[in-house]
Design a protein around this motif. Structure first.
Motif, PDB file in Angstrom:
ATOM      1  N   ILE A  91     -31.795  41.396 -84.350  1.00  0.00           N
ATOM      2  CA  ILE A  91     -30.797  41.764 -83.202  1.00  0.00           C
ATOM      3  C   ILE A  91     -29.831  40.408 -83.208  1.00  0.00           C
ATOM      4  O   ILE A  91     -30.447  39.444 -83.202  1.00  0.00           O
ATOM      5  N   GLY A  92     -28.823  40.797 -82.909  1.00  0.00           N
ATOM      6  CA  GLY A  92     -27.591  39.697 -82.519  1.00  0.00           C
ATOM      7  C   GLY A  92     -26.537  40.572 -82.003  1.00  0.00           C
ATOM      8  O   GLY A  92     -26.157  41.828 -82.497  1.00  0.00           O
ATOM      9  N   SER A  93     -25.276  39.890 -81.586  1.00  0.00           N
ATOM     10  CA  SER A  93     -24.404  40.498 -80.957  1.00  0.00           C
ATOM     11  C   SER A  93     -23.309  39.292 -80.670  1.00  0.00           C
ATOM     12  O   SER A  93     -23.585  38.189 -80.448  1.00  0.00           O
ATOM     13  N   PRO A  94     -21.961  39.703 -80.713  1.00  0.00           N
ATOM     14  CA  PRO A  94     -21.005  38.941 -80.170  1.00  0.00           C
ATOM     15  C   PRO A  94     -20.913  38.853 -78.380  1.00  0.00           C
ATOM     16  O   PRO A  94     -21.937  39.780 -77.915  1.00  0.00           O
ATOM     17  N   PRO A 152     -20.545  21.914 -78.659  1.00  0.00           N
ATOM     18  CA  PRO A 152     -20.555  22.318 -77.413  1.00  0.00           C
ATOM     19  C   PRO A 152     -21.710  23.484 -77.249  1.00  0.00           C
ATOM     20  O   PRO A 152     -21.877  24.020 -78.256  1.00  0.00           O
ATOM     21  N   ARG A 153     -22.211  23.597 -75.999  1.00  0.00           N
ATOM     22  CA  ARG A 153     -23.529  24.777 -75.884  1.00  0.00           C
ATOM     23  C   ARG A 153     -22.721  26.182 -76.284  1.00  0.00           C
ATOM     24  O   ARG A 153     -21.560  26.306 -76.057  1.00  0.00           O
ATOM     25  N   SER A 154     -23.594  26.560 -77.120  1.00  0.00           N
ATOM     26  CA  SER A 154     -23.410  28.148 -77.338  1.00  0.00           C
ATOM     27  C   SER A 154     -24.366  28.965 -76.700  1.00  0.00           C
ATOM     28  O   SER A 154     -25.167  28.728 -76.242  1.00  0.00           O
ATOM     29  N   SER A 155     -23.499  30.299 -76.638  1.00  0.00           N
ATOM     30  CA  SER A 155     -24.658  31.480 -76.332  1.00  0.00           C
ATOM     31  C   SER A 155     -24.993  32.425 -77.518  1.00  0.00           C
ATOM     32  O   SER A 155     -25.944  33.347 -77.224  1.00  0.00           O
ATOM     33  N   MET A 156     -24.474  32.011 -78.698  1.00  0.00           N
ATOM     34  CA  MET A 156     -25.134  32.859 -79.863  1.00  0.00           C
ATOM     35  C   MET A 156     -26.525  32.937 -80.003  1.00  0.00           C
ATOM     36  O   MET A 156     -27.335  31.730 -79.938  1.00  0.00           O
ATOM     37  N   ALA A 157     -27.161  34.162 -80.214  1.00  0.00           N
ATOM     38  CA  ALA A 157     -28.531  34.353 -80.086  1.00  0.00           C
ATOM     39  C   ALA A 157     -29.019  35.066 -81.334  1.00  0.00           C
ATOM     40  O   ALA A 157     -29.641  36.237 -81.045  1.00  0.00           O
ATOM     41  N   PRO A 158     -28.589  35.126 -82.691  1.00  0.00           N
ATOM     42  CA  PRO A 158     -29.057  35.562 -83.764  1.00  0.00           C
ATOM     43  C   PRO A 158     -30.923  35.422 -83.779  1.00  0.00           C
ATOM     44  O   PRO A 158     -31.399  34.574 -83.532  1.00  0.00           O
ATOM     45  N   THR A 159     -31.351  36.728 -83.923  1.00  0.00           N
ATOM     46  CA  THR A 159     -33.019  36.920 -83.718  1.00  0.00           C
ATOM     47  C   THR A 159     -33.708  37.585 -84.659  1.00  0.00           C
ATOM     48  O   THR A 159     -32.981  38.610 -84.974  1.00  0.00           O
ATOM     49  N   ILE A 160     -34.651  37.121 -85.242  1.00  0.00           N
ATOM     50  CA  ILE A 160     -35.572  37.791 -86.186  1.00  0.00           C
ATOM     51  C   ILE A 160     -36.907  37.967 -85.335  1.00  0.00           C
ATOM     52  O   ILE A 160     -37.449  36.912 -84.856  1.00  0.00           O
ATOM     53  N   ASN A 209     -25.476  44.218 -84.129  1.00  0.00           N
ATOM     54  CA  ASN A 209     -26.048  44.817 -85.224  1.00  0.00           C
ATOM     55  C   ASN A 209     -27.676  44.260 -85.363  1.00  0.00           C
ATOM     56  O   ASN A 209     -27.984  43.262 -84.623  1.00  0.00           O
ATOM     57  N   ALA A 210     -28.219  45.333 -85.991  1.00  0.00           N
ATOM     58  CA  ALA A 210     -29.839  45.311 -86.061  1.00  0.00           C
ATOM     59  C   ALA A 210     -30.337  45.881 -87.444  1.00  0.00           C
ATOM     60  O   ALA A 210     -29.846  46.685 -88.098  1.00  0.00           O
ATOM     61  N   THR A 256     -18.719  37.550 -83.742  1.00  0.00           N
ATOM     62  CA  THR A 256     -19.238  38.736 -84.664  1.00  0.00           C
ATOM     63  C   THR A 256     -20.391  38.352 -85.267  1.00  0.00           C
ATOM     64  O   THR A 256     -20.932  37.372 -85.238  1.00  0.00           O
ATOM     65  N   HIS A 257     -21.355  39.497 -85.318  1.00  0.00           N
ATOM     66  CA  HIS A 257     -22.752  39.390 -85.889  1.00  0.00           C
ATOM     67  C   HIS A 257     -22.966  40.166 -87.084  1.00  0.00           C
ATOM     68  O   HIS A 257     -22.579  41.349 -87.057  1.00  0.00           O
ATOM     69  N   LEU A 258     -23.745  39.743 -88.146  1.00  0.00           N
ATOM     70  CA  LEU A 258     -24.176  40.446 -89.034  1.00  0.00           C
ATOM     71  C   LEU A 258     -25.764  40.331 -89.433  1.00  0.00           C
ATOM     72  O   LEU A 258     -26.196  39.306 -89.056  1.00  0.00           O
ATOM     73  N   THR A 259     -26.133  41.134 -90.096  1.00  0.00           N
ATOM     74  CA  THR A 259     -27.685  41.189 -90.612  1.00  0.00           C
ATOM     75  C   THR A 259     -28.011  41.726 -91.766  1.00  0.00           C
ATOM     76  O   THR A 259     -27.203  42.778 -92.117  1.00  0.00           O
ATOM     77  N   VAL A 260     -28.845  41.085 -92.594  1.00  0.00           N
ATOM     78  CA  VAL A 260     -28.789  41.630 -94.153  1.00  0.00           C
ATOM     79  C   VAL A 260     -30.337  41.401 -94.480  1.00  0.00           C
ATOM     80  O   VAL A 260     -31.051  40.344 -94.068  1.00  0.00           O
ATOM     81  N   SER A 261     -30.829  42.325 -95.415  1.00  0.00           N
ATOM     82  CA  SER A 261     -32.184  42.112 -95.807  1.00  0.00           C
ATOM     83  C   SER A 261     -32.054  42.402 -97.260  1.00  0.00           C
ATOM     84  O   SER A 261     -31.069  42.993 -97.862  1.00  0.00           O
ATOM     85  N   ASP A 262     -33.197  42.208 -98.096  1.00  0.00           N
ATOM     86  CA  ASP A 262     -33.165  42.223 -99.658  1.00  0.00           C
ATOM     87  C   ASP A 262     -34.300  42.821 -99.865  1.00  0.00           C
ATOM     88  O   ASP A 262     -35.515  42.969 -99.235  1.00  0.00           O
ATOM     89  N   LYS A 263     -34.435  43.360-101.222  1.00  0.00           N
ATOM     90  CA  LYS A 263     -35.605  44.131-101.627  1.00  0.00           C
ATOM     91  C   LYS A 263     -36.981  43.224-101.802  1.00  0.00           C
ATOM     92  O   LYS A 263     -37.932  43.618-101.780  1.00  0.00           O
TER      93      LYS A 263
END
Length: 581
Positions: A474-477, A455-463, A550-551, A397-404
């Motif tokens: 952007i990011g995804s499972p 182990p090598r992963s494919s996860m790619a959370p991106t800013i 999620n983006a 799963t992927h999530l994304t958050v920003s603050d004030k």
């Protein structure tokens, strides 16, 4: 190992009176903080923390903890992940690698029997597949270094959801049913998610006091409660003596208390690349996501994609992905165990050479290139041959958050397969990962199992930044399709000019240098499919849903738009602190 009847401890209760599910809101624009996840409860947890004065890091951990309750088959404290953080005050990006590690007992022959690789599904559903979990250590590092709250505060919303319960959705029940055979192996898992050996039906309400207990112990005792206390002992017991139902068998693991006590997260510099005026920050190794996305974007940057018909541009996207995956499959693995040629892979000059291989007709299979020639490396390194794509599960799963204040988090975490190893830790209600099956089962190869290795992963959370400021995340499972989902969404948004919600919801095409491109239901026979077939593209025979992204988009007027899925994995939930007009 023969089954033993074990008590499940505090596991779960199921109430059959349905509760109304919170309606998903996939797009929201406003000011203050913002969050996008696939779970209404998780997004609400993040927003609650932001409203209490917490920052994006605090809120991300709160959302992640709640996802561990509501989306337990994809993620949780029995697994690991990668967090990318933009720190507004320092104007810099850092990453926290809390990927699972192999126990000290592991060798390159861990998944071989009589010299042959084990059956993949058999390897998954076993104690032998469980890596040392990194999630709690990662959360601890994030909060201690960059947050403003402690475990007691950020875990409170998840504890409440675990105790009060949440309604089973159609997709939750469907995916449980697809994994009934694995869940039937283990007594605590059966008690949690099956009734008379069958999946819990939609509308039932799941309460998980065992997971609430785990979170409460972490809230009280901190990170040591997980890695050195009763929870650690329960994990080791479950791995080494899987809690099987009578008559069932599964391979045992060999994990020790020292494996858990010695686990360390890594604070790593992000992998930075550029694309058409954007700075793209992604995960470095042991995630292959950042490097593979960067290489493909570098290849695409040599084309005037905006001036092309859409089908031609998409053909080039697929072929760039094919070439990048050939290199990814050949070279990338844990950087603490080999010196991978990342500098060469992400260089613009190397991309220019790889670009020459793209033809108007699709290739059937690409070979790895030689990126060593494109970096300042005076050694004579091993140049392995590209292997076929290793089977890789797609449930994360992927999530994304920003603050004030402008801090931003892009966070992908997982227990690997849907339901991980299938083993619920007795008394604590959380599933253990099967991350060790992300290793290549046989060598020689950079990604073979070794003691302590990630182990090598494919996860790619991106800013992405533009003019030094956050532009989007952007990011995804999706296993190896994570890389293509992130790549295609960036391509859709920047090159095809789609608004982010359209870029994210467009039909996904995942080319990973296989025999055919993975596609989603409804795509075969479409005008888009026929146009691409004119370039020689061909499709896998069994379309499946790809990812659940999620983006966030940071708009020029100072507002932020949170974007989640409009149809995949149900409907996601995007929230902002103050709605725009």
């Amino acid at each position: 190992m023969k089954a033993t009847a074990l008590a499940c401890g505090l596991a779960l209760s199921i109430v059959l009176q349905p509760l109304p599910a919170a309606a998903g809101t996939p797009v929201a624009t406003g000011t203050g903080g913002a969050v996008a996840t696939i779970s209404a409860q998780a997004s609400q947890s993040a927003l609650a923390i932001l409203d209490q004065g917490g920052n994006a890091i605090d809120a991300a951990v709160a959302a992640a903890a709640t996802l561990g309750v509501t989306d337990p088959f994809s993620c949780g404290i029995g697994g690991g992940g990668f967090m990318v953080i933009y720190l507004a005050r320092d104007k810099r990006v850092i990453t926290i690698d809390h990927r699972e590690t192999a126990p000290a007992s592991f060798t390159p022959h861990a998944f071989l029997e009589n010299g042959k690789p084990l059956d993949f599904d058999t390897a998954v559903a076993s104690g032998a597949a469980v890596g040392v979990p990194g999630t709690v250590r990662g959360w601890h590092e994030a909060l201690q270094r960059y947050g403003t709250m402690d475990f007691k505060q950020v875990l409170a919303p998840a504890i409440e959801v675990a105790n009060k319960g949440y309604p089973v959705t159609e997709i939750f029940s469907h995916l449980t049913a697809e994994n009934e055979r694995k869940f039937q192996l283990y007594a605590p898992t059966s008690a949690l998610y099956l009734r008379s050996g069958k999946a819990v039906q939609p509308g039932a309400v799941i309460r998980n006091p065992g997971m609430a207990r785990a979170y409460a112990e972490i809230a009280q005792g901190g990170v040591k409660a997980f890695y050195e206390g009763p929870i650690a002992r329960a994990i080791v017991a479950a791995v080494n003596t899987p809690p099987l139902n009578p008559g069932k068998t599964a391979r045992a693991g060999r994990m020790t208390m020292a494996d858990l006590a010695n686990y360390e997260a890594r604070i790593r510099q992000p992998l930075r690349s550029t694309y058409r005026g954007y700075e793209i920050y992604g995960m470095p190794l042991p995630s292959s996501g950042g490097a593979t996305v960067a290489e493909a974007l570098n290849i695409l940057e040599g084309y005037d994609l905006k001036a092309m018909p859409r089908a031609e541009a998409e053909h080039l996207y697929l072929e760039a992905s094919r070439l990048a995956f050939a290199d990814r499959n050949a070279y990338l693995a844990d950087p603490e165990y080999l010196d991978a040629p990342v500098a060469g892979i992400v260089s613009k000059a190397y991309a220019a050479e790889r670009r020459k291989l793209i033809k108007r007709q699709a290739a059937r299979s690409a070979h790895a290139g030689d990126p060593y020639s494109y970096q300042d490396d005076q050694s004579v390194p091993l140049r392995p041959q590209s292997k076929g794509l290793q089977l890789e599960n797609a449930h994360t799963t992927h999530l994304t958050v920003s603050d004030k204040d402008g801090n931003v988090v892009a966070y992908t975490f997982t227990i690997e397969s849907w339901g991980g190893s299938g083993i619920v830790v007795p008394g604590y209600g959380f599933l253990l990962n099967n991350e060790m099956t992300d290793f290549d089962f046989s060598g020689p190869h950079p990604n073979v199992p070794e003691a302590g290795k990630r182990p090598r992963s494919s996860m790619a959370p991106t800013i992405a930044l533009k003019d030094g400021k956050p532009a989007f995340t952007i990011g995804s499972p999706g296993g190896a399709t994570i890389i293509t989902t992130v790549l295609q969404t960036i391509f859709n948004y920047i090159d095809l000019g789609m608004p982010m919600d359209q870029a994210l919801n467009a039909p996904r095409l995942s080319e990973r240098n296989g025999d055919a491109t993975s596609i989603e239901p409804g795509f075969p026979g479409s005008a888009q499919a026929r146009a691409l077939q004119g370039f020689g593209q061909r499709w896998e025979a069994a379309p499946e849903e790809i990812g659940a992204a999620n983006a966030l988009v940071f708009n020029p007027d100072g507002t932020v738009t949170a974007v989640s899925e409009g149809k995949r994995h149900g409907v996601g939930t995007a929230l902002v602190q103050r709605r725009g007009h």
